[in-house]
Structures are given as C-alpha cells and as structure tokens.
Scaffold this motif. Structure first.
Motif, mmCIF file in Angstrom:
data_model
loop_
_atom_site.group_PDB
_atom_site.id
_atom_site.type_symbol
_atom_site.label_atom_id
_atom_site.label_comp_id
_atom_site.label_asym_id
_atom_site.label_seq_id
_atom_site.Cartn_x
_atom_site.Cartn_y
_atom_site.Cartn_z
ATOM 1 N N ASP A 43 0.761 -1.154 0.009
ATOM 2 C CA ASP A 43 0.106 0.054 -0.046
ATOM 3 C C ASP A 43 0.787 1.246 -0.175
ATOM 4 O O ASP A 43 1.599 1.708 0.971
ATOM 5 N N SER A 44 0.739 1.866 -0.895
ATOM 6 C CA SER A 44 1.454 3.238 -1.390
ATOM 7 C C SER A 44 3.122 3.230 -0.718
ATOM 8 O O SER A 44 3.619 4.257 -0.093
ATOM 9 N N CYS A 45 3.753 2.069 -1.085
ATOM 10 C CA CYS A 45 5.137 2.096 -0.700
ATOM 11 C C CYS A 45 6.075 2.856 -1.555
ATOM 12 O O CYS A 45 6.049 2.695 -2.695
ATOM 13 N N SER A 46 6.963 3.316 -0.727
ATOM 14 C CA SER A 46 8.063 4.212 -1.498
ATOM 15 C C SER A 46 9.605 3.628 -1.122
ATOM 16 O O SER A 46 10.386 4.483 -1.352
ATOM 17 N N ASP A 47 9.351 2.733 -0.507
ATOM 18 C CA ASP A 47 10.526 1.866 -0.334
ATOM 19 C C ASP A 47 10.787 0.789 -1.004
ATOM 20 O O ASP A 47 10.439 0.447 -1.921
#
Length: 219
Positions: A43-47
């Motif tokens: 969910d909405s991962c930026s890593d």
C-alpha cells in the motif's frame, strides 16, 4: 488451499523476516502439502518493500489507499478468487511460528483470534509502561484480544460476515464483531504464536502502536 494475507506500507526493515517466517509456516509437514498462497498487499510503498516481496517469490498486489481495512479487503478478495478455504492474517512487522497455520486449523472453528508476543521493547518504552502492558494483557486461552497480526478465518465465515470493512484502523475488530453477530464459532487461543514489534511509530493510527503509545503516556 490456504491464504496468508500481509498488508505492507514501507516495511523494508521488517518484511524480509516476516516473509521468511511465513514461508516456513506454509511448508509445515502438518499441512500435508496443502497449497498455501502468500500474498503481500503493498500500500503506497515508496521504499524497497516491493523488491523484497518479489525477491521471496510471493504474490504481490499494489494499491494506493493508505487504509489498512481497504488493503486487507482487497487481499482477501484476491485470495478468495483463487479458491482458498482459509485466510490467515498477519502483519509485515510480525513473525509467525512454524506451526502457526497448523495450530489455527487444528482448533476446528470458523475463526481464530490469537495473541501476540512483543519481540523487543523500544528504548523509550520504560519499565513502568512494560509492567502496565503485561498486567493488562491476557496471554492465555480465553483472552479477548483481537490482532490483525494473528487472525484466521474460514472463507465461508468471512464472506457471510461481509469481509473487512475499509476502516483506517480496527478493521480486524469490526470483522470479528460481525463474525460474532453471524453466529460464527471463534477460538480465542494462545496457541497460534506470533511475535510482533513494539514500535511506537505504527503504520495505522490507532493500532497496536497507538495502544502502546497510550500506555506510555499514561505512566
């Protein structure tokens, strides 16, 4: 078939350990080689969470919701469409025991609410707060805790109860309440073991980390 459902939002630090434990549980001989689908809903991962999950060869879905109830619901529907008979939920900052799935299924109920054991305490969570936690926590059969990190439900009971609602927190509690209203049999068991983190910067406001923060502030 059995499904393991793991929501994740920027969990690169802990997701690898979570998936390693889930894979071991999915391979337990007590399952008699029943197929287990491990699904990470990112969910909405930026890593690097997506790369880690893909490296373990598990199924992945990507959503942009920042809502754990929505994420669990999407994941559960995906697993149901694959034909699973049982959905076991845990969290990306948690590690399930090798016999986790076997222990859940052995209880023979429509759903299982398990307990969690804290891995290690954040250094800011002082001794007094730890004592308050252990005094309040029921680490035994017959407890009344509900943790998304240690929850199992049959496909039929899940559908009858209406599934996870798109709540920002306590979607697990709402599901169990709906299961109770439907007359589902629920085991409140200490047997299926899950180790979870005691981080205070929880991914879902109002979740386990929020509860720990509340204990710390009340000291």
């Amino acid at each position: 078939m059995i499904g393991i459902l793991i929501p994740a939002h920027n969990e690169e630090a802990l997701l690898g350990d979570c998936l390693e434990a889930a894979i071991i549980a999915a391979s337990h001989p007590g399952l008699l080689r029943e197929t287990v689908h491990i699904l990470v809903v990112l969910d909405s991962c930026s890593d690097a969470s997506a790369a880690i999950a893909e490296g373990f060869g598990v199924q992945c879905l990507h959503v942009q919701a920042r809502n754990v109830g929505h994420v669990r619901g999407v994941g559960a529907r995906h697993l149901l469409n694959q034909g699973v008979r049982w959905i076991s939920c845990t969290d990306a900052d948690s590690r399930v025991a090798p016999d986790w799935l076997v222990a859940q299924l052995a209880l023979g109920t429509d759903a299982v609410c398990g307990t969690v054991t804290v891995d290690s305490w954040d250094e800011s969570f002082d001794r007094t707060a730890q004592i308050r936690y252990h005094q309040a926590y029921q680490a035994h059969d017959g407890h009344r805790h509900i943790h998304g990190a240690n929850l199992g439900v049959s496909a039929g009971a899940y559908v009858q109860a209406g599934g996870f609602e798109p709540l920002a927190c306590h979607e697990d509690v709402q599901l169990v309440r709906n299961l109770e209203r439907c007359g589902a049999s629920i085991a409140w068991s200490h047997t299926p073991q899950v180790i979870t983190s005691a981080r205070l910067d929880s991914r879902a406001a109002g979740g386990f980390g929020g509860y720990l923060n509340g204990l710390l502030q009340s000291v």
